[in-house]
Write a protein that holds these residues in place. Structure first.
Motif, PDB file in Angstrom:
ATOM      1  N   LEU A  72     -30.125 130.050 -34.669  1.00 49.97           N
ATOM      2  CA  LEU A  72     -28.658 129.329 -34.962  1.00 49.97           C
ATOM      3  C   LEU A  72     -27.702 130.013 -34.598  1.00 49.97           C
ATOM      4  CD1 LEU A  72     -29.127 128.657 -38.823  1.00 49.97           C
ATOM      5  CD2 LEU A  72     -29.472 127.074 -36.971  1.00 49.97           C
ATOM      6  N   ALA A  73     -27.594 131.447 -34.322  1.00 55.02           N
ATOM      7  CA  ALA A  73     -26.614 132.331 -33.645  1.00 55.02           C
ATOM      8  C   ALA A  73     -26.795 131.952 -32.056  1.00 55.02           C
ATOM      9  CB  ALA A  73     -27.094 133.649 -34.135  1.00 55.02           C
ATOM     10  N   ALA A  74     -28.042 131.893 -31.573  1.00 51.62           N
ATOM     11  CA  ALA A  74     -28.188 131.620 -30.211  1.00 51.62           C
ATOM     12  C   ALA A  74     -27.683 130.356 -29.904  1.00 51.62           C
ATOM     13  CB  ALA A  74     -29.699 131.907 -29.789  1.00 51.62           C
ATOM     14  N   ILE A  75     -28.248 129.386 -30.496  1.00 51.03           N
ATOM     15  CA  ILE A  75     -27.507 127.957 -30.339  1.00 51.03           C
ATOM     16  C   ILE A  75     -26.024 128.046 -30.242  1.00 51.03           C
ATOM     17  CG2 ILE A  75     -27.477 125.576 -30.996  1.00 51.03           C
ATOM     18  CD1 ILE A  75     -30.291 126.190 -31.984  1.00 51.03           C
ATOM     19  N   ALA A  76     -25.438 128.568 -31.096  1.00 53.81           N
ATOM     20  CA  ALA A  76     -23.775 128.582 -31.340  1.00 53.81           C
ATOM     21  C   ALA A  76     -23.325 129.202 -30.250  1.00 53.81           C
ATOM     22  CB  ALA A  76     -23.363 129.432 -32.614  1.00 53.81           C
ATOM     23  N   GLU A  77     -24.020 130.079 -29.607  1.00 53.68           N
ATOM     24  CA  GLU A  77     -23.345 130.861 -28.375  1.00 53.68           C
ATOM     25  C   GLU A  77     -23.875 130.294 -27.065  1.00 53.68           C
ATOM     26  OE1 GLU A  77     -23.971 135.206 -26.206  1.00 53.68           O
ATOM     27  OE2 GLU A  77     -24.437 134.942 -28.185  1.00 53.68           O
ATOM     28  N   HIS A  78     -24.877 129.702 -26.990  1.00 54.17           N
ATOM     29  CA  HIS A  78     -25.645 129.263 -25.653  1.00 54.17           C
ATOM     30  C   HIS A  78     -25.297 127.555 -25.582  1.00 54.17           C
ATOM     31  CE1 HIS A  78     -27.017 133.272 -24.329  1.00 54.17           C
ATOM     32  NE2 HIS A  78     -27.491 133.260 -25.455  1.00 54.17           N
ATOM     33  N   GLY A  79     -25.045 127.159 -26.642  1.00 49.80           N
ATOM     34  CA  GLY A  79     -25.007 125.463 -26.673  1.00 49.80           C
ATOM     35  C   GLY A  79     -26.345 124.641 -26.903  1.00 49.80           C
ATOM     36  N   PRO A  80     -26.163 123.238 -26.996  1.00 53.44           N
ATOM     37  CA  PRO A  80     -27.455 122.654 -26.893  1.00 53.44           C
ATOM     38  C   PRO A  80     -28.529 122.602 -25.993  1.00 53.44           C
ATOM     39  CG  PRO A  80     -25.506 121.301 -26.164  1.00 53.44           C
ATOM     40  CD  PRO A  80     -24.900 122.598 -26.491  1.00 53.44           C
ATOM     41  N   GLN A  81     -28.300 123.311 -24.860  1.00 56.95           N
ATOM     42  CA  GLN A  81     -29.523 123.438 -23.937  1.00 56.95           C
ATOM     43  C   GLN A  81     -30.387 124.832 -24.023  1.00 56.95           C
ATOM     44  OE1 GLN A  81     -30.219 121.040 -21.868  1.00 56.95           O
ATOM     45  NE2 GLN A  81     -28.464 119.651 -22.681  1.00 56.95           N
ATOM     46  N   THR A  82     -29.943 125.372 -25.466  1.00 55.90           N
ATOM     47  CA  THR A  82     -30.449 126.738 -25.623  1.00 55.90           C
ATOM     48  C   THR A  82     -32.172 126.605 -25.632  1.00 55.90           C
ATOM     49  OG1 THR A  82     -28.687 127.556 -27.037  1.00 55.90           O
ATOM     50  CG2 THR A  82     -30.749 128.579 -27.422  1.00 55.90           C
ATOM     51  N   SER A  83     -32.772 127.395 -24.828  1.00 56.47           N
ATOM     52  CA  SER A  83     -34.234 127.535 -24.522  1.00 56.47           C
ATOM     53  C   SER A  83     -35.068 128.355 -25.769  1.00 56.47           C
ATOM     54  CB  SER A  83     -34.642 127.801 -23.100  1.00 56.47           C
ATOM     55  OG  SER A  83     -34.204 129.250 -23.016  1.00 56.47           O
ATOM     56  N   THR A  84     -36.157 128.050 -25.739  1.00 58.63           N
ATOM     57  CA  THR A  84     -36.870 129.171 -26.619  1.00 58.63           C
ATOM     58  C   THR A  84     -36.961 130.480 -26.061  1.00 58.63           C
ATOM     59  OG1 THR A  84     -38.677 127.145 -27.043  1.00 58.63           O
ATOM     60  CG2 THR A  84     -39.178 129.514 -27.569  1.00 58.63           C
ATOM     61  N   GLU A  85     -36.949 130.622 -24.556  1.00 61.06           N
ATOM     62  CA  GLU A  85     -36.790 132.058 -24.217  1.00 61.06           C
ATOM     63  C   GLU A  85     -35.419 132.713 -24.533  1.00 61.06           C
ATOM     64  OE1 GLU A  85     -37.731 129.316 -22.679  1.00 61.06           O
ATOM     65  OE2 GLU A  85     -39.592 129.813 -21.794  1.00 61.06           O
ATOM     66  N   GLN A  86     -34.295 131.874 -24.502  1.00 62.33           N
ATOM     67  CA  GLN A  86     -32.955 132.534 -25.029  1.00 62.33           C
ATOM     68  C   GLN A  86     -33.098 132.949 -26.369  1.00 62.33           C
ATOM     69  OE1 GLN A  86     -30.656 128.997 -23.515  1.00 62.33           O
ATOM     70  NE2 GLN A  86     -29.562 130.503 -22.266  1.00 62.33           N
ATOM     71  N   ALA A 126     -16.830 116.559 -45.616  1.00 61.03           N
ATOM     72  CA  ALA A 126     -17.889 117.492 -45.793  1.00 61.03           C
ATOM     73  C   ALA A 126     -18.908 117.337 -44.419  1.00 61.03           C
ATOM     74  CB  ALA A 126     -18.496 118.035 -47.162  1.00 61.03           C
ATOM     75  N   HIS A 127     -19.160 116.180 -44.395  1.00 55.05           N
ATOM     76  CA  HIS A 127     -19.979 115.630 -43.406  1.00 55.05           C
ATOM     77  C   HIS A 127     -19.316 115.947 -41.835  1.00 55.05           C
ATOM     78  CE1 HIS A 127     -23.765 113.075 -42.311  1.00 55.05           C
ATOM     79  NE2 HIS A 127     -23.465 113.409 -41.109  1.00 55.05           N
ATOM     80  N   VAL A 128     -18.473 115.338 -41.739  1.00 46.89           N
ATOM     81  CA  VAL A 128     -17.555 115.713 -40.265  1.00 46.89           C
ATOM     82  C   VAL A 128     -17.404 116.910 -40.081  1.00 46.89           C
ATOM     83  CG1 VAL A 128     -15.452 114.908 -39.243  1.00 46.89           C
ATOM     84  CG2 VAL A 128     -16.735 113.209 -40.503  1.00 46.89           C
ATOM     85  N   ARG A 129     -16.643 117.686 -41.237  1.00 48.87           N
ATOM     86  CA  ARG A 129     -16.643 119.176 -40.871  1.00 48.87           C
ATOM     87  C   ARG A 129     -17.780 120.041 -40.568  1.00 48.87           C
ATOM     88  NH1 ARG A 129     -12.498 117.558 -44.856  1.00 48.87           N
ATOM     89  NH2 ARG A 129     -13.756 118.306 -46.338  1.00 48.87           N
ATOM     90  N   PHE A 130     -18.645 119.619 -41.079  1.00 52.87           N
ATOM     91  CA  PHE A 130     -19.956 120.294 -40.790  1.00 52.87           C
ATOM     92  C   PHE A 130     -20.345 119.962 -39.489  1.00 52.87           C
ATOM     93  CE2 PHE A 130     -24.473 120.646 -40.187  1.00 52.87           C
ATOM     94  CZ  PHE A 130     -24.911 121.777 -40.876  1.00 52.87           C
ATOM     95  N   LEU A 131     -20.210 118.820 -38.979  1.00 49.72           N
ATOM     96  CA  LEU A 131     -20.709 118.602 -37.590  1.00 49.72           C
ATOM     97  C   LEU A 131     -19.581 119.178 -36.369  1.00 49.72           C
ATOM     98  CD1 LEU A 131     -21.761 114.711 -37.812  1.00 49.72           C
ATOM     99  CD2 LEU A 131     -23.196 116.671 -37.728  1.00 49.72           C
ATOM    100  N   VAL A 132     -18.391 119.028 -36.847  1.00 46.66           N
ATOM    101  CA  VAL A 132     -17.327 119.819 -36.026  1.00 46.66           C
ATOM    102  C   VAL A 132     -17.715 121.281 -35.976  1.00 46.66           C
ATOM    103  CG1 VAL A 132     -15.098 120.314 -35.701  1.00 46.66           C
ATOM    104  CG2 VAL A 132     -15.597 117.990 -36.272  1.00 46.66           C
ATOM    105  N   GLY A 133     -17.895 121.891 -37.135  1.00 49.46           N
ATOM    106  CA  GLY A 133     -18.300 123.481 -37.025  1.00 49.46           C
ATOM    107  C   GLY A 133     -19.534 123.814 -36.501  1.00 49.46           C
ATOM    108  N   HIS A 134     -20.492 122.823 -36.492  1.00 49.89           N
ATOM    109  CA  HIS A 134     -21.862 123.204 -35.714  1.00 49.89           C
ATOM    110  C   HIS A 134     -22.041 122.149 -34.666  1.00 49.89           C
ATOM    111  CE1 HIS A 134     -21.686 124.896 -40.047  1.00 49.89           C
ATOM    112  NE2 HIS A 134     -22.420 125.639 -39.612  1.00 49.89           N
ATOM    113  N   ARG A 135     -21.145 121.923 -33.898  1.00 45.05           N
ATOM    114  CA  ARG A 135     -21.635 120.855 -32.811  1.00 45.05           C
ATOM    115  C   ARG A 135     -22.703 121.226 -31.858  1.00 45.05           C
ATOM    116  NH1 ARG A 135     -16.339 119.076 -30.584  1.00 45.05           N
ATOM    117  NH2 ARG A 135     -15.454 119.597 -32.276  1.00 45.05           N
ATOM    118  N   ASN A 136     -22.927 122.515 -31.641  1.00 41.43           N
ATOM    119  CA  ASN A 136     -23.878 122.953 -30.715  1.00 41.43           C
ATOM    120  C   ASN A 136     -25.102 122.753 -31.278  1.00 41.43           C
ATOM    121  OD1 ASN A 136     -22.375 123.485 -28.391  1.00 41.43           O
ATOM    122  ND2 ASN A 136     -22.221 125.766 -29.115  1.00 41.43           N
TER     123      ASN A 136
END
Length: 243
Positions: free
Chosen positions: A32-46, A104-114
């Motif tokens: 989750l931390a890696a995805i937040a940092e690297h974005g939706p293209q985060t790979s298993t290697e990352q 709550a749903h919208v704010r969750f998506l905004v806060g976790h968009r990656n």
């Protein structure tokens, strides 16, 4: 050579199983931390690098990339369901409950968009083993929402397919909010929430009216038991002002 007693072997297996589950949780946290940092293209290697282990070691705890994605999706579902607590424990008017849930749903998506985009990307992957995470999350939320609807609609004595209604609402919110994340145009977050609340209320209001029940959007909602006991008072169209 001394034999290992069955209970000793069982204890070893149990400890290893517990350790493996703890490590899986740690890896999902890191993912989750890696995805937040690297974005939706985060790979298993990352993700493996973020954890500080090799990909091979990561796969000692996950059978494949799809297994890791399923674990991430499960955590995302749990996080979103926790955010939607105002819906699972209704308080206030129907309008307030809907607004709390949609907000709550919208704010969750905004806060976790990656994270949302990562799961959407996995769901659209051409790999036949890819996990349709978004569908699973919508199904989990829709099922729980359908149960809440069932309690209240049942208390009003209205016959309706509450699970189908719930799935329709969840699908609308997810689709509209997901589209808005990438194409907000001139629509603010507050406007999006207001529009969704209005549309959802129209669906619920129509469902209730089709069963001869009239409820104002901002009318405090009683407990289901009290609604069932006094249900006749809700059958008078004159009890609420014309829309």
């Amino acid at each position: 050579m001394r034999s290992v007693q069955p209970e000793v072997r069982d204890g070893v297996v149990s400890r290893w199983s517990g350790q493996r589950e703890r490590r899986r949780v740690e890896f999902v946290d890191a993912a989750l931390a890696a995805i937040a940092e690297h974005g939706p293209q985060t790979s298993t290697e990352q993700i493996a690098v973020y954890v500080g282990v090799t990909r091979t070691k990561l796969y000692r705890h996950f059978t494949c990339a799809a297994d890791l994605q399923r674990a991430i999706a499960q955590r995302a579902s749990e996080m979103m369901i926790a955010e939607l607590a105002p819906v699972w424990q209704p308080h206030g008017s129907m309008g307030q409950i809907i607004e709390a849930g949609v907000g709550a749903h919208v704010r969750f998506l905004v806060g976790h968009r990656n994270l949302y985009r990562y799961l959407a990307r996995c769901s659209l992957a051409e790999d036949s083993d890819a996990h349709d995470a978004i569908t699973d999350i919508k199904f989990s939320i829709g099922t729980q929402l359908g149960q809440v609807f069932g309690v209240y609609v049942g208390a009003f004595g209205v016959e309706a397919d509450t699970e189908l209604s719930a799935m329709s609402i969840v699908g609308m919110v997810e689709t509209a909010a997901g589209h808005w994340l990438d194409n907000p145009g001139g629509t603010s977050q507050e406007r999006l929430i207001d529009d969704l609340v209005r549309w959802i209320w129209l669906l619920i209001d129509d469902t209730l009216r089709s069963g001869g029940v009239y409820l104002a959007r901002e009318e405090p909602l009683s407990e289901p038991e009290e609604i069932a006991r006094t249900v006749e008072q809700y059958r008078d169209p004159g009890r609420i002002a014309p829309a």
